[in-house]
Scaffold this motif. Structure first.
Motif, PDB file in Angstrom:
ATOM      1  N   ALA A  97       0.844  -1.208   0.000  1.00 63.53           N
ATOM      2  CA  ALA A  97       0.000   0.000   0.000  1.00 63.53           C
ATOM      3  C   ALA A  97       0.874   1.251   0.000  1.00 63.53           C
ATOM      4  O   ALA A  97       0.684   2.161  -0.830  1.00 63.53           O
ATOM      5  CB  ALA A  97      -0.952   0.000   1.201  1.00 63.53           C
ATOM      6  N   GLU A 112       9.500   3.474   7.146  1.00 64.72           N
ATOM      7  CA  GLU A 112       9.229   2.045   7.361  1.00 64.72           C
ATOM      8  C   GLU A 112      10.062   1.549   8.550  1.00 64.72           C
ATOM      9  O   GLU A 112      11.253   1.823   8.633  1.00 64.72           O
ATOM     10  CB  GLU A 112       9.568   1.263   6.080  1.00 64.72           C
ATOM     11  N   ARG A 113       9.407   0.775   9.401  1.00 67.51           N
ATOM     12  CA  ARG A 113      10.080   0.290  10.613  1.00 67.51           C
ATOM     13  C   ARG A 113      11.115  -0.806  10.311  1.00 67.51           C
ATOM     14  O   ARG A 113      12.140  -0.907  10.954  1.00 67.51           O
ATOM     15  CB  ARG A 113       9.013  -0.271  11.554  1.00 67.51           C
ATOM     16  N   ARG A 118       8.771 -11.546   3.608  1.00 64.61           N
ATOM     17  CA  ARG A 118       7.408 -11.910   4.012  1.00 64.61           C
ATOM     18  C   ARG A 118       6.681 -12.594   2.854  1.00 64.61           C
ATOM     19  O   ARG A 118       6.606 -12.047   1.759  1.00 64.61           O
ATOM     20  CB  ARG A 118       6.625 -10.649   4.423  1.00 64.61           C
ATOM     21  N   ARG A 154       3.256 -13.645   1.390  1.00 63.07           N
ATOM     22  CA  ARG A 154       1.836 -13.336   1.614  1.00 63.07           C
ATOM     23  C   ARG A 154       1.010 -13.628   0.370  1.00 63.07           C
ATOM     24  O   ARG A 154       1.006 -14.744  -0.106  1.00 63.07           O
ATOM     25  CB  ARG A 154       1.693 -11.898   2.070  1.00 63.07           C
ATOM     26  N   ALA A 155       0.336 -12.613  -0.140  1.00 64.64           N
ATOM     27  CA  ALA A 155      -0.688 -12.845  -1.161  1.00 64.64           C
ATOM     28  C   ALA A 155      -0.118 -13.415  -2.455  1.00 64.64           C
ATOM     29  O   ALA A 155       1.067 -13.284  -2.750  1.00 64.64           O
ATOM     30  CB  ALA A 155      -1.382 -11.527  -1.454  1.00 64.64           C
ATOM     31  N   GLN A 180       2.980 -11.437  -3.865  1.00 60.04           N
ATOM     32  CA  GLN A 180       3.106 -10.116  -3.240  1.00 60.04           C
ATOM     33  C   GLN A 180       4.578  -9.743  -3.079  1.00 60.04           C
ATOM     34  O   GLN A 180       4.957  -8.569  -3.206  1.00 60.04           O
ATOM     35  CB  GLN A 180       2.397 -10.122  -1.880  1.00 60.04           C
ATOM     36  N   ASP A 213       0.415   1.309   7.391  1.00 59.32           N
ATOM     37  CA  ASP A 213       1.309   0.611   8.310  1.00 59.32           C
ATOM     38  C   ASP A 213       0.739  -0.709   8.816  1.00 59.32           C
ATOM     39  O   ASP A 213       1.151  -1.195   9.865  1.00 59.32           O
ATOM     40  CB  ASP A 213       1.689   1.545   9.473  1.00 59.32           C
ATOM     41  N   ASP A 260      -4.271  -2.745   5.074  1.00 55.79           N
ATOM     42  CA  ASP A 260      -4.484  -3.484   6.321  1.00 55.79           C
ATOM     43  C   ASP A 260      -4.539  -2.564   7.552  1.00 55.79           C
ATOM     44  O   ASP A 260      -4.999  -2.984   8.609  1.00 55.79           O
ATOM     45  CB  ASP A 260      -3.364  -4.517   6.532  1.00 55.79           C
ATOM     46  N   GLY A 316      -7.034  -9.183   0.301  1.00 56.93           N
ATOM     47  CA  GLY A 316      -6.312  -8.204   1.139  1.00 56.93           C
ATOM     48  C   GLY A 316      -5.443  -7.238   0.345  1.00 56.93           C
ATOM     49  O   GLY A 316      -5.597  -6.018   0.443  1.00 56.93           O
ATOM     50  N   LEU A 317      -4.534  -7.781  -0.428  1.00 54.64           N
ATOM     51  CA  LEU A 317      -3.626  -6.938  -1.214  1.00 54.64           C
ATOM     52  C   LEU A 317      -4.418  -6.115  -2.237  1.00 54.64           C
ATOM     53  O   LEU A 317      -4.114  -4.947  -2.492  1.00 54.64           O
ATOM     54  CB  LEU A 317      -2.605  -7.839  -1.919  1.00 54.64           C
TER      55      LEU A 317
HETATM   56  P1  RFL Z   1       1.446  -4.607   5.070  1.00 51.33           P
HETATM   57  O1  RFL Z   1       1.887  -5.471   3.932  1.00 51.33           O
HETATM   58  O2  RFL Z   1       1.259  -5.244   6.380  1.00 51.33           O
HETATM   59  O3  RFL Z   1       2.514  -3.433   5.174  1.00 51.33           O
HETATM   60  C1  RFL Z   1       2.526  -2.547   6.267  1.00 51.33           C
HETATM   61  C2  RFL Z   1       3.916  -1.999   6.414  1.00 51.33           C
HETATM   62  O4  RFL Z   1       3.936  -1.075   7.511  1.00 51.33           O
HETATM   63  C3  RFL Z   1       5.095  -1.319   8.290  1.00 51.33           C
HETATM   64  N1  RFL Z   1       4.911  -0.827   9.665  1.00 51.33           N
HETATM   65  C4  RFL Z   1       5.490   0.286  10.146  1.00 51.33           C
HETATM   66  N2  RFL Z   1       6.271   1.205   9.552  1.00 51.33           N
HETATM   67  C5  RFL Z   1       6.707   2.220  10.348  1.00 51.33           C
HETATM   68  N3  RFL Z   1       6.425   2.317  11.671  1.00 51.33           N
HETATM   69  C6  RFL Z   1       5.647   1.428  12.295  1.00 51.33           C
HETATM   70  N4  RFL Z   1       5.403   1.530  13.594  1.00 51.33           N
HETATM   71  C7  RFL Z   1       5.139   0.349  11.514  1.00 51.33           C
HETATM   72  N5  RFL Z   1       4.353  -0.715  11.807  1.00 51.33           N
HETATM   73  C8  RFL Z   1       4.206  -1.410  10.667  1.00 51.33           C
HETATM   74  C9  RFL Z   1       5.265  -2.826   8.216  1.00 51.33           C
HETATM   75  O5  RFL Z   1       6.581  -3.243   8.553  1.00 51.33           O
HETATM   76  C10 RFL Z   1       4.912  -3.096   6.756  1.00 51.33           C
HETATM   77  O6  RFL Z   1       6.045  -3.035   5.924  1.00 51.33           O
HETATM   78  O7  RFL Z   1       0.085  -3.841   4.726  1.00 51.33           O
HETATM   79  P2  RFL Z   1      -0.471  -3.250   3.335  1.00 51.33           P
HETATM   80  O8  RFL Z   1       0.611  -2.505   2.603  1.00 51.33           O
HETATM   81  O9  RFL Z   1      -1.747  -2.607   3.681  1.00 51.33           O
HETATM   82  O10 RFL Z   1      -0.748  -4.559   2.435  1.00 51.33           O
HETATM   83  C11 RFL Z   1      -1.752  -5.477   2.794  1.00 51.33           C
HETATM   84  C12 RFL Z   1      -1.352  -6.885   2.350  1.00 51.33           C
HETATM   85  O11 RFL Z   1      -0.057  -7.164   2.795  1.00 51.33           O
HETATM   86  C13 RFL Z   1      -2.340  -7.943   2.886  1.00 51.33           C
HETATM   87  O12 RFL Z   1      -3.656  -7.489   2.845  1.00 51.33           O
HETATM   88  C14 RFL Z   1      -2.264  -9.254   2.069  1.00 51.33           C
HETATM   89  O13 RFL Z   1      -1.016  -9.873   2.232  1.00 51.33           O
HETATM   90  C15 RFL Z   1      -3.372 -10.217   2.501  1.00 51.33           C
HETATM   91  N6  RFL Z   1      -3.280 -11.519   1.834  1.00 51.33           N
HETATM   92  C16 RFL Z   1      -3.758 -11.690   0.549  1.00 51.33           C
HETATM   93  N7  RFL Z   1      -4.246 -10.642  -0.152  1.00 51.33           N
HETATM   94  C17 RFL Z   1      -4.649 -10.789  -1.455  1.00 51.33           C
HETATM   95  O14 RFL Z   1      -5.082  -9.807  -2.066  1.00 51.33           O
HETATM   96  N8  RFL Z   1      -4.575 -12.006  -2.100  1.00 51.33           N
HETATM   97  C18 RFL Z   1      -4.098 -13.114  -1.471  1.00 51.33           C
HETATM   98  O15 RFL Z   1      -3.987 -14.158  -2.105  1.00 51.33           O
HETATM   99  C19 RFL Z   1      -3.690 -12.981  -0.085  1.00 51.33           C
HETATM  100  N9  RFL Z   1      -3.206 -14.037   0.595  1.00 51.33           N
HETATM  101  C20 RFL Z   1      -2.732 -12.608   2.531  1.00 51.33           C
HETATM  102  C21 RFL Z   1      -2.709 -13.877   1.864  1.00 51.33           C
HETATM  103  C22 RFL Z   1      -2.185 -12.482   3.810  1.00 51.33           C
HETATM  104  C23 RFL Z   1      -1.637 -13.579   4.442  1.00 51.33           C
HETATM  105  N10 RFL Z   1      -1.064 -13.367   5.727  1.00 51.33           N
HETATM  106  C24 RFL Z   1       0.188 -13.847   6.128  1.00 51.33           C
HETATM  107  C25 RFL Z   1      -1.699 -12.451   6.626  1.00 51.33           C
HETATM  108  C26 RFL Z   1      -2.180 -14.987   2.497  1.00 51.33           C
HETATM  109  C27 RFL Z   1      -1.666 -14.849   3.795  1.00 51.33           C
HETATM  110  C28 RFL Z   1      -1.144 -16.096   4.449  1.00 51.33           C
END
Ligand code: RFL
Ligand code: PHB
Length: 389
Positions: free
Chosen positions: A13, A32-33, A42, A44-45, A101, A158, A285, A297-298
Motif C-alpha cells: 500500500a 518504514e520500521r 514476508r 503473503r498474497a 506479493q 502501516d 491493512d 487483502g492486497l
Molecule cells: P502490510 O503489507 O502489512 O505493510 C505494512 C507496512 O507497515 C510497516 N509498519 C510500520 N512502519 C513504520 N512504523 C511502524 N510503527 C510500523 N508498523 C508497521 C510494516 O513493517 C509493513 O512493511 O500492509 P499493506 O501494505 O496494507 O498490504 C496489505 C497486504 O499485505 C495484505 O492485505 C495481504 O497480504 C493479505 N493476503 C492476501 N491478499 C490478497 O489480495 N490475495 C491473497 O492471495 C492474499 N493471501 C494474505 C494472503 C495475507 C496472508 N497473511 C500472512 C496475513 C495470504 C496470507 C497467508
C-alpha cells in the motif's frame, strides 16, 4: 524535513501510493520500521485482481508481472470428491493473475530510487502529531537521532499493528471485528503445482487450498486450530494432510518437497470506520483485514490507494477539499463488499468448530446450488475478479 504527504509503512500500500503520487508530481516520502530484507522475506498474497495489475501498469512497473505472472481463467471449489469449476473468464470476461506479493514488493522497491521516491528504512518509534490540524507531523528515531517530517497529510499504510489507526481518538472511530477459531498453516515449496488452477477444498478434516507462484513453485494451506504449533507440523505431516483434504485426484498429483517457508496466520475480519480523521488517511491493512479465502487483502490495499491518490492529487492540483472528505466513504463502499465476499467464502469452505449437522447441510446445499447454477457461479466469479473501482 517538509513534504506534502508523509506515508507510514513501505508494504505494497505505502509503496504503490508513493509511486502514484510521485508520478502525479506530488511530494511524498515513506517511513518504514523494518529493513528492506525483512520486508522482502514476508510470504503473503498470490492472486492479483485487475485493479492491482492495472495500477502496476499505470506506474509502468508491470513488465515482470506480464512476463512471469500466470493468467488464471478459473478456479475450483472442492467438496469431498466433487470439483466445481468457476470459469471466471467465461462468466466475467476477466481473469486474475498469480504473481506473489513478494514480487510486487520487489518491483516497487527497485523502482523507488529512479522515480525519486524516498523511503526511510528501519525508522523506529514512528509517532503521529497534530493530525486534527492542517499541519500534521511525524517523528521517528533512526541511528540514535530524532527526526521530524512536516506534511499536509499523513497516510497510514502501516498494516494492522501499526501506530496510525491507533492515533485516531477512540471517540472518532469505530471497529467491527470477527475473529475466526482457526488459522491457515501455509507451505511454500519448489515443486510443480498439483493443478493448473487454484483449488479451495472443504473436506471433513478441514479446509485446504492448492495455490502456486509459478510452474515450479507451489503454495498450499490448510486450516488448523489456533492452539496448533508450527513445530508439530513436519513437512511430511503437512503433505499427508493436504493429500487427504484436496481429494483423491488433486491429492494424488501433489509433488512433495522441502518447505522454503512454513507459518501459521490467524484469520480475521476487521473494518475501522472512518478511513480518514483530520489530516490522516488510512489505506490497506491499517484500516481493514479480510480472511485470505477470497484473496482480497492486497487487492483492497490497491483500491484504497487508487482512491487516496485520486483525492490527494485533486487536493494539491485544485485545492479540492471535498475529494479528501469523500475518500473514506468511497473506499469503505468497496471494502465492505470485499468483507462480505471473503466472509461468505470462508463460511462456505471451512468447518467451524461450533457448527452442527444443520450448518453442514447448509454448506452442502450451497455448494450443490453453486455447482448447478450459472447465476451463483457468476456472482462468485465477479467478486473473485474484483468489483469495479
Ligand atoms: P502490510 O503489507 O502489512 O505493510 C505494512 C507496512 O507497515 C510497516 N509498519 C510500520 N512502519 C513504520 N512504523 C511502524 N510503527 C510500523 N508498523 C508497521 C510494516 O513493517 C509493513 O512493511 O500492509 P499493506 O501494505 O496494507 O498490504 C496489505 C497486504 O499485505 C495484505 O492485505 C495481504 O497480504 C493479505 N493476503 C492476501 N491478499 C490478497 O489480495 N490475495 C491473497 O492471495 C492474499 N493471501 C494474505 C494472503 C495475507 C496472508 N497473511 C500472512 C496475513 C495470504 C496470507 C497467508
Ligand atoms: C496464495 O497463493 O497465497 C493465496 C491464494 C489464494 C488465496 C489466498 C492465498 O485466497
Amino acid at each position: 524535513m517538509r513534504t506534502q504527504v508523509a506515508i507510514v509503512g513501505a508494504g505494497p500500500a505505502g509503496l504503490m501510493l508513493g509511486h502514484l503520487l510521485r508520478s502525479e508530481g506530488t511530494d511524498c516520502m515513506v517511513v518504514e520500521r523494518q529493513s528492506p530484507e525483512y520486508v522482502l522475506s514476508r510470504i503473503r498474497a498470490g492472486v492479483l485482481e485487475q485493479v492491482t495489475v492495472g495500477l502496476m501498469e499505470r506506474l509502468g512497473l508491470d513488465a515482470r508481472l506480464r512476463k512471469e505472472g500466470l493468467v488464471e481463467e478459473g478456479f475450483n471449489l472442492a467438496d469431498g470428491e466433487r470439483l466445481i469449476r468457476i470459469d471466471v473468464a467465461e462468466l466475467t470476461g476477466k481473469t486474475v493473475v498469480v504473481y506473489g506479493q513478494t514480487e510486487i514488493q520487489r518491483d516497487l522497491m527497485e523502482a523507488a530510487p529512479s522515480r525519486g521516491l524516498e523511503v526511510v528504512w528501519e525508522a523506529d518509534e514512528v509517532a503521529l502529531h497534530a493530525i486534527d490540524s492542517d499541519a500534521p507531523f511525524l517523528t521517528y528515531r533512526k541511528d540514535g537521532a530524532e527526526h521530524r517530517v512536516d506534511a499536509r497529510f499523513i497516510v497510514g499504510c502501516d498494516g494492522f499493528h501499526g501506530p496510525c489507526r491507533k492515533a485516531v481518538p477512540a471517540t472518532a472511530g469505530r471497529s467491527f471485528e470477527r475473529v475466526y477459531p482457526f488459522g491457515w498453516l501455509g507451505i511454500l515449496a519448489d515443486v510443480p503445482p498439483c493443478h493448473d488452477e487454484l483449488i479451495y477444498a472443504n473436506h471433513e478434516r478441514g479446509f485446504a487450498l492448492a495455490s502456486m507462484r509459478s510452474h515450479t513453485r507451489s503454495r498450499y494451506y490448510i486450516d488448523v486450530a489456533l492452539s496448533e504449533r508450527i513445530e508439530d507440523w513436519s513437512d511430511d505431516r503437512l503433505w499427508d494432510e493436504l493429500a487427504v483434504r484436496l481429494g483423491p485426484e488433486a491429492g494424488a498429483r501433489i509433488v512433495r518437497g522441502p518447505a522454503l517457508e512454513k507459518s501459521i496466520a490467524p484469520l480475521r475480519s476487521f473494518v475501522f470506520e472512518p478511513m480518514r480523521y483530520g489530516s490522516l488517511l488510512l489505506c490497506g491493512d491499517a484500516a481493514h483485514i479480510v480472511p485470505p479465502t477470497g484473496a482480497k487483502g492486497l487487492n483492497l490495499a490497491a483500491s484504497d490507494v487508487h482512491y487516496a491518490a485520486e483525492a490527494l492529487v485533486a487536493y494539491f492540483r485544485r485545492n479540492d477539499a471535498d475529494a479528501i472528505a469523500g475518500y473514506s466513504d468511497k473506499a469503505l463502499a468497496r471494502v465492505w463488499k470485499s468483507e462480505r465476499f471473503s466472509w461468505t467464502l470462508t463460511r462456505l469452505m471451512h468447518r467451524f468448530p461450533e457448527d452442527g449437522p444443520f450448518e453442514r447441510r447448509m454448506q452442502v446445499a450451497e455448494l450443490a446450488y453453486v455447482a448447478e447454477s450459472r447465476a451463483a457461479q457468476q456472482s462468485i466469479a465477479e467478486n473473485y475478479v474484483g468489483l469495479p473501482v
